[in-house]
Design a protein around this motif. Structure first.
Motif, PDB file in Angstrom:
ATOM      1  N   ASP A  48     -14.843   9.504 -33.303  1.00 25.38           N
ATOM      2  CA  ASP A  48     -16.404   9.509 -32.330  1.00 25.38           C
ATOM      3  C   ASP A  48     -15.287   8.371 -31.325  1.00 25.38           C
ATOM      4  OD1 ASP A  48     -17.709  11.832 -33.475  1.00 25.38           O
ATOM      5  OD2 ASP A  48     -19.099  10.356 -34.390  1.00 25.38           O
ATOM      6  N   ARG A  49     -14.290   7.421 -32.400  1.00 27.82           N
ATOM      7  CA  ARG A  49     -13.895   6.833 -31.230  1.00 27.82           C
ATOM      8  C   ARG A  49     -12.699   7.155 -30.680  1.00 27.82           C
ATOM      9  NH1 ARG A  49     -14.763   3.769 -36.170  1.00 27.82           N
ATOM     10  NH2 ARG A  49     -13.103   3.339 -36.675  1.00 27.82           N
ATOM     11  N   THR A  50     -12.238   8.238 -30.548  1.00 31.91           N
ATOM     12  CA  THR A  50     -10.882   8.287 -30.645  1.00 31.91           C
ATOM     13  C   THR A  50     -10.931   8.864 -29.058  1.00 31.91           C
ATOM     14  OG1 THR A  50     -10.054   8.064 -32.601  1.00 31.91           O
ATOM     15  CG2 THR A  50      -8.794   9.344 -31.242  1.00 31.91           C
ATOM     16  N   ILE A  51     -10.288   8.899 -28.628  1.00 34.33           N
ATOM     17  CA  ILE A  51     -10.296   9.526 -27.048  1.00 34.33           C
ATOM     18  C   ILE A  51      -8.943  10.210 -26.789  1.00 34.33           C
ATOM     19  CG2 ILE A  51     -11.997   8.595 -25.678  1.00 34.33           C
ATOM     20  CD1 ILE A  51      -9.807   7.333 -24.323  1.00 34.33           C
ATOM     21  N   TYR A  52      -8.634  11.036 -26.173  1.00 32.10           N
ATOM     22  CA  TYR A  52      -7.375  12.389 -26.032  1.00 32.10           C
ATOM     23  C   TYR A  52      -7.352  11.614 -24.219  1.00 32.10           C
ATOM     24  CZ  TYR A  52      -4.312  16.373 -24.753  1.00 32.10           C
ATOM     25  OH  TYR A  52      -3.548  16.993 -25.020  1.00 32.10           O
ATOM     26  N   ARG A  66       1.601  -0.495 -22.389  1.00 31.72           N
ATOM     27  CA  ARG A  66       1.093   0.156 -20.916  1.00 31.72           C
ATOM     28  C   ARG A  66      -0.096   0.761 -21.250  1.00 31.72           C
ATOM     29  NH1 ARG A  66       5.259   3.400 -18.220  1.00 31.72           N
ATOM     30  NH2 ARG A  66       4.026   3.355 -16.814  1.00 31.72           N
ATOM     31  N   LEU A  67       0.191   1.191 -22.318  1.00 32.50           N
ATOM     32  CA  LEU A  67      -1.337   2.388 -21.944  1.00 32.50           C
ATOM     33  C   LEU A  67      -1.800   1.025 -22.818  1.00 32.50           C
ATOM     34  CD1 LEU A  67      -2.310   4.703 -22.052  1.00 32.50           C
ATOM     35  CD2 LEU A  67      -1.849   5.046 -24.452  1.00 32.50           C
ATOM     36  N   MET A 126      -8.120   0.058 -31.851  1.00 28.91           N
ATOM     37  CA  MET A 126      -7.369  -0.681 -32.860  1.00 28.91           C
ATOM     38  C   MET A 126      -6.192   0.429 -33.406  1.00 28.91           C
ATOM     39  SD  MET A 126     -10.268  -2.484 -33.613  1.00 28.91           S
ATOM     40  CE  MET A 126      -9.945  -2.637 -35.473  1.00 28.91           C
ATOM     41  N   HIS A 127      -5.977   1.474 -32.688  1.00 32.29           N
ATOM     42  CA  HIS A 127      -5.050   2.001 -32.434  1.00 32.29           C
ATOM     43  C   HIS A 127      -4.403   3.206 -31.473  1.00 32.29           C
ATOM     44  CE1 HIS A 127      -1.533   4.882 -35.048  1.00 32.29           C
ATOM     45  NE2 HIS A 127      -1.935   5.203 -35.001  1.00 32.29           N
ATOM     46  N   ILE A 128      -3.094   2.947 -31.281  1.00 32.53           N
ATOM     47  CA  ILE A 128      -2.807   4.447 -30.095  1.00 32.53           C
ATOM     48  C   ILE A 128      -1.865   5.135 -30.889  1.00 32.53           C
ATOM     49  CG2 ILE A 128      -1.149   4.513 -27.966  1.00 32.53           C
ATOM     50  CD1 ILE A 128      -2.466   1.325 -26.910  1.00 32.53           C
ATOM     51  N   PHE A 150       9.259  11.807 -26.133  1.00 29.56           N
ATOM     52  CA  PHE A 150       6.753  11.458 -25.181  1.00 29.56           C
ATOM     53  C   PHE A 150       7.109  13.016 -25.103  1.00 29.56           C
ATOM     54  CE2 PHE A 150       4.248  10.519 -22.544  1.00 29.56           C
ATOM     55  CZ  PHE A 150       2.508  10.292 -23.871  1.00 29.56           C
ATOM     56  N   LYS A 151       5.958  13.335 -25.702  1.00 28.57           N
ATOM     57  CA  LYS A 151       5.363  15.100 -25.597  1.00 28.57           C
ATOM     58  C   LYS A 151       4.252  14.614 -24.803  1.00 28.57           C
ATOM     59  CE  LYS A 151       5.712  16.333 -29.979  1.00 28.57           C
ATOM     60  NZ  LYS A 151       4.795  17.335 -30.845  1.00 28.57           N
ATOM     61  N   GLY A 152       4.132  13.406 -23.957  1.00 31.30           N
ATOM     62  CA  GLY A 152       3.104  12.962 -22.860  1.00 31.30           C
ATOM     63  C   GLY A 152       1.836  13.114 -22.490  1.00 31.30           C
ATOM     64  N   PHE A 153       1.564  13.177 -23.909  1.00 34.63           N
ATOM     65  CA  PHE A 153       0.099  12.719 -24.336  1.00 34.63           C
ATOM     66  C   PHE A 153      -0.303  11.616 -25.450  1.00 34.63           C
ATOM     67  CE2 PHE A 153       1.067  16.063 -26.796  1.00 34.63           C
ATOM     68  CZ  PHE A 153       0.655  15.702 -29.030  1.00 34.63           C
ATOM     69  N   GLY A 154      -1.048  11.191 -25.503  1.00 35.80           N
ATOM     70  CA  GLY A 154      -2.162  10.123 -26.471  1.00 35.80           C
ATOM     71  C   GLY A 154      -3.130  10.421 -27.587  1.00 35.80           C
ATOM     72  N   PHE A 155      -3.170   9.668 -28.086  1.00 39.99           N
ATOM     73  CA  PHE A 155      -4.711   9.411 -28.744  1.00 39.99           C
ATOM     74  C   PHE A 155      -5.290   7.521 -28.827  1.00 39.99           C
ATOM     75  CE2 PHE A 155      -2.860  13.054 -30.165  1.00 39.99           C
ATOM     76  CZ  PHE A 155      -4.596  14.126 -30.465  1.00 39.99           C
ATOM     77  N   ILE A 156      -6.321   7.603 -28.663  1.00 37.62           N
ATOM     78  CA  ILE A 156      -6.328   5.999 -28.090  1.00 37.62           C
ATOM     79  C   ILE A 156      -7.742   5.615 -29.237  1.00 37.62           C
ATOM     80  CG2 ILE A 156      -6.998   3.816 -26.906  1.00 37.62           C
ATOM     81  CD1 ILE A 156      -5.381   6.848 -25.568  1.00 37.62           C
ATOM     82  N   GLU A 157      -7.659   4.992 -29.822  1.00 29.88           N
ATOM     83  CA  GLU A 157      -8.639   5.116 -31.211  1.00 29.88           C
ATOM     84  C   GLU A 157      -9.353   3.373 -30.960  1.00 29.88           C
ATOM     85  OE1 GLU A 157      -9.826   4.025 -35.356  1.00 29.88           O
ATOM     86  OE2 GLU A 157      -8.119   4.446 -35.165  1.00 29.88           O
TER      87      GLU A 157
END
Length: 106
Positions: A41-45, A57-58, A69-71, A82-89
């Motif tokens: 619930d705290r992670t975005i894509y 940079r992100l 908290m985490h990238i 790099f695959k071009g996407f990420g997850f940010i918590e």
């Protein structure tokens, strides 16, 4: 593990949940494990990130929305590109929601 003791002890010193004994030969947990921990619930894509994107940079771009908290920036196994996407918590659900609202286009 074949790691020099000084490097190992220095690394442990940065982790608040762990502690070395007096002679620095054993590690113990000083903070309990949070079994209710759910980062979903705290992670975005985020997708369509530029090929040269990195963690710094992100984080610089998103820290205005809250504490990160985490990238995770996945890479291909074979060529490490790099695959071009990420997850940010984020630290809280509210911060993640704030980031989603701030990143919406249109």
């Amino acid at each position: 593990m074949n790691c020099p003791r000084t490097l190992f002890t220095k690394s442990i010193s940065f982790l608040p949940e762990l502690q070395l004994n007096e002679d620095q030969t054993k590690v113990r947990r000083v903070m309990p494990i949070n079994m209710n921990y759910c980062a979903d619930d705290r992670t975005i894509y985020i997708e369509n990130l530029p090929p040269k994107m990195d963690h710094r940079r992100l984080e610089d771009a998103l820290c205005k929305y809250g504490t990160i908290m985490h990238i995770s920036l996945p890479r291909f196994r074979n060529n490490k590109e790099f695959k071009g996407f990420g997850f940010i918590e984020f630290k809280t659900v509210d911060e993640a929601q704030k980031a989603l609202k701030g990143l919406r286009v249109g």
